[in-house]
Design a protein around this motif. Sequence first.
Motif, PDB file in Angstrom:
ATOM      1  N   GLU A  12       0.836  -1.195   0.000  1.00  0.00           N
ATOM      2  CA  GLU A  12       0.000   0.000   0.000  1.00  0.00           C
ATOM      3  C   GLU A  12       0.874   1.250   0.000  1.00  0.00           C
ATOM      4  O   GLU A  12       1.912   1.301   0.664  1.00  0.00           O
ATOM      5  CB  GLU A  12      -0.916   0.002   1.223  1.00  0.00           C
ATOM      6  N   ILE A  13       0.451   2.238  -0.791  1.00  0.00           N
ATOM      7  CA  ILE A  13       1.174   3.506  -0.846  1.00  0.00           C
ATOM      8  C   ILE A  13       0.230   4.632  -0.446  1.00  0.00           C
ATOM      9  O   ILE A  13      -0.997   4.509  -0.558  1.00  0.00           O
ATOM     10  CB  ILE A  13       1.756   3.773  -2.255  1.00  0.00           C
ATOM     11  N   HIS A  14       0.803   5.749   0.042  1.00  0.00           N
ATOM     12  CA  HIS A  14       0.019   6.885   0.500  1.00  0.00           C
ATOM     13  C   HIS A  14       0.638   8.181  -0.030  1.00  0.00           C
ATOM     14  O   HIS A  14       1.862   8.272  -0.197  1.00  0.00           O
ATOM     15  CB  HIS A  14      -0.023   6.940   2.033  1.00  0.00           C
ATOM     16  N   VAL A  15      -0.201   9.165  -0.304  1.00  0.00           N
ATOM     17  CA  VAL A  15       0.296  10.485  -0.676  1.00  0.00           C
ATOM     18  C   VAL A  15       1.205  10.991   0.443  1.00  0.00           C
ATOM     19  O   VAL A  15       0.883  10.889   1.624  1.00  0.00           O
ATOM     20  CB  VAL A  15      -0.872  11.470  -0.898  1.00  0.00           C
ATOM     21  N   GLY A  16       2.371  11.497   0.048  1.00  0.00           N
ATOM     22  CA  GLY A  16       3.357  11.963   1.021  1.00  0.00           C
ATOM     23  C   GLY A  16       4.463  10.973   1.290  1.00  0.00           C
ATOM     24  O   GLY A  16       5.466  11.321   1.944  1.00  0.00           O
ATOM     25  N   ASP A  17       4.321   9.726   0.790  1.00  0.00           N
ATOM     26  CA  ASP A  17       5.365   8.720   1.004  1.00  0.00           C
ATOM     27  C   ASP A  17       6.665   9.125   0.310  1.00  0.00           C
ATOM     28  O   ASP A  17       6.652   9.796  -0.731  1.00  0.00           O
ATOM     29  CB  ASP A  17       4.930   7.361   0.442  1.00  0.00           C
ATOM     30  N   GLU A  18       7.773   8.692   0.881  1.00  0.00           N
ATOM     31  CA  GLU A  18       9.071   8.878   0.237  1.00  0.00           C
ATOM     32  C   GLU A  18       9.218   7.903  -0.925  1.00  0.00           C
ATOM     33  O   GLU A  18       8.723   6.769  -0.868  1.00  0.00           O
ATOM     34  CB  GLU A  18      10.204   8.661   1.245  1.00  0.00           C
ATOM     35  N   VAL A  19       9.905   8.361  -1.983  1.00  0.00           N
ATOM     36  CA  VAL A  19      10.181   7.527  -3.155  1.00  0.00           C
ATOM     37  C   VAL A  19      11.692   7.423  -3.296  1.00  0.00           C
ATOM     38  O   VAL A  19      12.380   8.433  -3.477  1.00  0.00           O
ATOM     39  CB  VAL A  19       9.563   8.129  -4.429  1.00  0.00           C
ATOM     40  N   THR A  20      12.202   6.209  -3.201  1.00  0.00           N
ATOM     41  CA  THR A  20      13.650   5.991  -3.187  1.00  0.00           C
ATOM     42  C   THR A  20      14.100   5.251  -4.438  1.00  0.00           C
ATOM     43  O   THR A  20      13.518   4.214  -4.799  1.00  0.00           O
ATOM     44  CB  THR A  20      14.058   5.165  -1.950  1.00  0.00           C
ATOM     45  N   LEU A  21      15.109   5.788  -5.109  1.00  0.00           N
ATOM     46  CA  LEU A  21      15.714   5.108  -6.248  1.00  0.00           C
ATOM     47  C   LEU A  21      16.647   4.029  -5.714  1.00  0.00           C
ATOM     48  O   LEU A  21      17.604   4.325  -4.981  1.00  0.00           O
ATOM     49  CB  LEU A  21      16.489   6.103  -7.114  1.00  0.00           C
ATOM     50  N   LEU A  22      16.390   2.777  -6.069  1.00  0.00           N
ATOM     51  CA  LEU A  22      17.168   1.655  -5.558  1.00  0.00           C
ATOM     52  C   LEU A  22      18.409   1.409  -6.412  1.00  0.00           C
ATOM     53  O   LEU A  22      18.426   1.741  -7.602  1.00  0.00           O
ATOM     54  CB  LEU A  22      16.307   0.385  -5.534  1.00  0.00           C
ATOM     55  N   PRO A  23      19.454   0.815  -5.827  1.00  0.00           N
ATOM     56  CA  PRO A  23      20.630   0.461  -6.621  1.00  0.00           C
ATOM     57  C   PRO A  23      20.252  -0.548  -7.700  1.00  0.00           C
ATOM     58  O   PRO A  23      19.372  -1.396  -7.481  1.00  0.00           O
ATOM     59  CB  PRO A  23      21.584  -0.174  -5.589  1.00  0.00           C
ATOM     60  N   PRO A  24      20.889  -0.489  -8.861  1.00  0.00           N
ATOM     61  CA  PRO A  24      20.566  -1.457  -9.917  1.00  0.00           C
ATOM     62  C   PRO A  24      20.995  -2.857  -9.504  1.00  0.00           C
ATOM     63  O   PRO A  24      21.988  -3.020  -8.778  1.00  0.00           O
ATOM     64  CB  PRO A  24      21.372  -0.957 -11.120  1.00  0.00           C
ATOM     65  N   PRO A  25      20.287  -3.884  -9.953  1.00  0.00           N
ATOM     66  CA  PRO A  25      20.685  -5.260  -9.628  1.00  0.00           C
ATOM     67  C   PRO A  25      22.004  -5.613 -10.298  1.00  0.00           C
ATOM     68  O   PRO A  25      22.351  -5.080 -11.358  1.00  0.00           O
ATOM     69  CB  PRO A  25      19.536  -6.104 -10.177  1.00  0.00           C
ATOM     70  N   GLU A  26      22.746  -6.509  -9.689  1.00  0.00           N
ATOM     71  CA  GLU A  26      24.015  -6.944 -10.265  1.00  0.00           C
ATOM     72  C   GLU A  26      23.775  -7.974 -11.369  1.00  0.00           C
ATOM     73  O   GLU A  26      22.959  -8.877 -11.221  1.00  0.00           O
ATOM     74  CB  GLU A  26      24.910  -7.543  -9.180  1.00  0.00           C
ATOM     75  N   ASN A  27      24.480  -7.813 -12.468  1.00  0.00           N
ATOM     76  CA  ASN A  27      24.436  -8.750 -13.593  1.00  0.00           C
ATOM     77  C   ASN A  27      23.013  -9.091 -14.044  1.00  0.00           C
ATOM     78  O   ASN A  27      22.627 -10.276 -14.086  1.00  0.00           O
ATOM     79  CB  ASN A  27      25.184 -10.041 -13.226  1.00  0.00           C
ATOM     80  N   PRO A  28      22.208  -8.093 -14.370  1.00  0.00           N
ATOM     81  CA  PRO A  28      20.856  -8.393 -14.864  1.00  0.00           C
ATOM     82  C   PRO A  28      20.932  -9.040 -16.245  1.00  0.00           C
ATOM     83  O   PRO A  28      21.902  -8.851 -16.980  1.00  0.00           O
ATOM     84  CB  PRO A  28      20.203  -7.008 -14.947  1.00  0.00           C
ATOM     85  N   PRO A  29      19.922  -9.823 -16.625  1.00  0.00           N
ATOM     86  CA  PRO A  29      19.942 -10.447 -17.957  1.00  0.00           C
ATOM     87  C   PRO A  29      19.786  -9.405 -19.054  1.00  0.00           C
ATOM     88  O   PRO A  29      19.173  -8.352 -18.844  1.00  0.00           O
ATOM     89  CB  PRO A  29      18.734 -11.392 -17.917  1.00  0.00           C
ATOM     90  N   LEU A  30      20.338  -9.693 -20.211  1.00  0.00           N
ATOM     91  CA  LEU A  30      20.105  -8.853 -21.372  1.00  0.00           C
ATOM     92  C   LEU A  30      18.647  -8.987 -21.781  1.00  0.00           C
ATOM     93  O   LEU A  30      18.046 -10.054 -21.657  1.00  0.00           O
ATOM     94  CB  LEU A  30      21.026  -9.257 -22.520  1.00  0.00           C
ATOM     95  N   ARG A  31      18.070  -7.888 -22.290  1.00  0.00           N
ATOM     96  CA  ARG A  31      16.644  -7.839 -22.587  1.00  0.00           C
ATOM     97  C   ARG A  31      16.436  -7.813 -24.099  1.00  0.00           C
ATOM     98  O   ARG A  31      17.123  -7.103 -24.817  1.00  0.00           O
ATOM     99  CB  ARG A  31      16.019  -6.613 -21.921  1.00  0.00           C
ATOM    100  N   ALA A  32      15.470  -8.600 -24.561  1.00  0.00           N
ATOM    101  CA  ALA A  32      15.259  -8.754 -25.998  1.00  0.00           C
ATOM    102  C   ALA A  32      13.778  -8.654 -26.350  1.00  0.00           C
ATOM    103  O   ALA A  32      12.899  -8.766 -25.489  1.00  0.00           O
ATOM    104  CB  ALA A  32      15.814 -10.094 -26.471  1.00  0.00           C
ATOM    105  N   ALA A  33      13.511  -8.441 -27.635  1.00  0.00           N
ATOM    106  CA  ALA A  33      12.155  -8.456 -28.177  1.00  0.00           C
ATOM    107  C   ALA A  33      12.190  -9.183 -29.520  1.00  0.00           C
ATOM    108  O   ALA A  33      13.220  -9.178 -30.209  1.00  0.00           O
ATOM    109  CB  ALA A  33      11.612  -7.039 -28.362  1.00  0.00           C
ATOM    110  N   VAL A  34      11.070  -9.808 -29.876  1.00  0.00           N
ATOM    111  CA  VAL A  34      10.994 -10.608 -31.095  1.00  0.00           C
ATOM    112  C   VAL A  34       9.788 -10.154 -31.913  1.00  0.00           C
ATOM    113  O   VAL A  34       8.674 -10.071 -31.389  1.00  0.00           O
ATOM    114  CB  VAL A  34      10.874 -12.108 -30.779  1.00  0.00           C
ATOM    115  N   ILE A  35      10.014  -9.865 -33.197  1.00  0.00           N
ATOM    116  CA  ILE A  35       8.936  -9.435 -34.091  1.00  0.00           C
ATOM    117  C   ILE A  35       8.864 -10.387 -35.280  1.00  0.00           C
ATOM    118  O   ILE A  35       9.857 -10.595 -35.981  1.00  0.00           O
ATOM    119  CB  ILE A  35       9.170  -8.003 -34.620  1.00  0.00           C
ATOM    120  N   THR A  36       7.696 -10.950 -35.501  1.00  0.00           N
ATOM    121  CA  THR A  36       7.449 -11.782 -36.672  1.00  0.00           C
ATOM    122  C   THR A  36       6.732 -10.942 -37.724  1.00  0.00           C
ATOM    123  O   THR A  36       5.725 -10.295 -37.430  1.00  0.00           O
ATOM    124  CB  THR A  36       6.585 -13.003 -36.320  1.00  0.00           C
ATOM    125  N   LEU A  37       7.242 -10.954 -38.955  1.00  0.00           N
ATOM    126  CA  LEU A  37       6.616 -10.253 -40.071  1.00  0.00           C
ATOM    127  C   LEU A  37       5.917 -11.270 -40.955  1.00  0.00           C
ATOM    128  O   LEU A  37       6.568 -12.125 -41.562  1.00  0.00           O
ATOM    129  CB  LEU A  37       7.657  -9.475 -40.883  1.00  0.00           C
TER     130      LEU A  37
END
Length: 310
Positions: free
Chosen positions: A131-156
């Motif tokens: 649950e979130i409330h107006v006035g809550d703090e918003v914190t930028l978190l450290p990036p995860p270590e060694n995240p997977p590469l991200r891909a997308a696939v398009i069929t024509l």
Amino acid sequence: MGKLLAICTSPQRGTVKTEVESARLTPEWGIETDAHGGNWHRQVSLLSAEKIENFRKKIWVDYGAFGENLVVEGYDFRNLPVTSRFAIGDVVLEMTQIGKECHNDCVIKQKTGECIMPREGVFARVLQGGEIHVGDEVTLLPPPENPPLRAAVITLSDKGSRGEREDKSGPLIVEMLTAAGYQVEETMILPDEAKALKAQLIRLADGRQVNLILTTGGTGFAPRDITPEATYAVADRNAPGIAEAMRYHSLSITPRGMLSRAASVLRGKTLIVNLPGSPKAVKENLEYILPSLEHGVRIAAGLDGECARK
């Protein structure tokens, strides 16, 4: 550290979002009371409070007028990378896309000639609910270590897009990418139309910031085979070696490999590679390039340095 200034929801799509004091978020939907949630990457929309304040110098708008769910003070979301993560109380959000197309009937755009959401707004998925409330703090978190590469696939495929032919190449590419450690963010089937393909390549590269886009189909000599032309049209830089390597490998299997017009290019930090349309040719080509592809993708993304062998 930022601050949550407003939470805005709408019970039905196409209706104006209004402010609420609190909301419950779930990974399965997003904001429980918002009609734009769902099992997809655009569960929650965010907009910087500072961008709204600048817009208010032209015309007053209430929070939620741009269709944003969360108004946050202290962050310029546009200049943060996709996959950035934020904590609001127990809730964890992950940015998934920057910007979106503006609806033609957007009231704000009609009144002022512009809408800032397509340019400044971002979207996120819920990784951890609460649950979130107006006035809550918003914190930028450290990036995860060694995240997977991200891909997308398009069929024509014209027939595939009409449901007249089963897409076997797209799922095969997803299977092979997943086995190689990639995280496949999106798959889609498009007709052989340059405008639609260019729009999706731009959105996936710029908005979703995926590392790799693989297309399948539309690389031959048929009049509606427009995949290479659409790919070149969105490119910042050419990367011909990958397409040339696939043709070289295909020629060792069949002389018809010379008929491929497949392209391989870079748009920003995203590598785009055209694969053939048939599952057999997809498997042969992707197996050949996949072992070397990761290094190039990581260099393009700034994750690896160039290397030179003696």
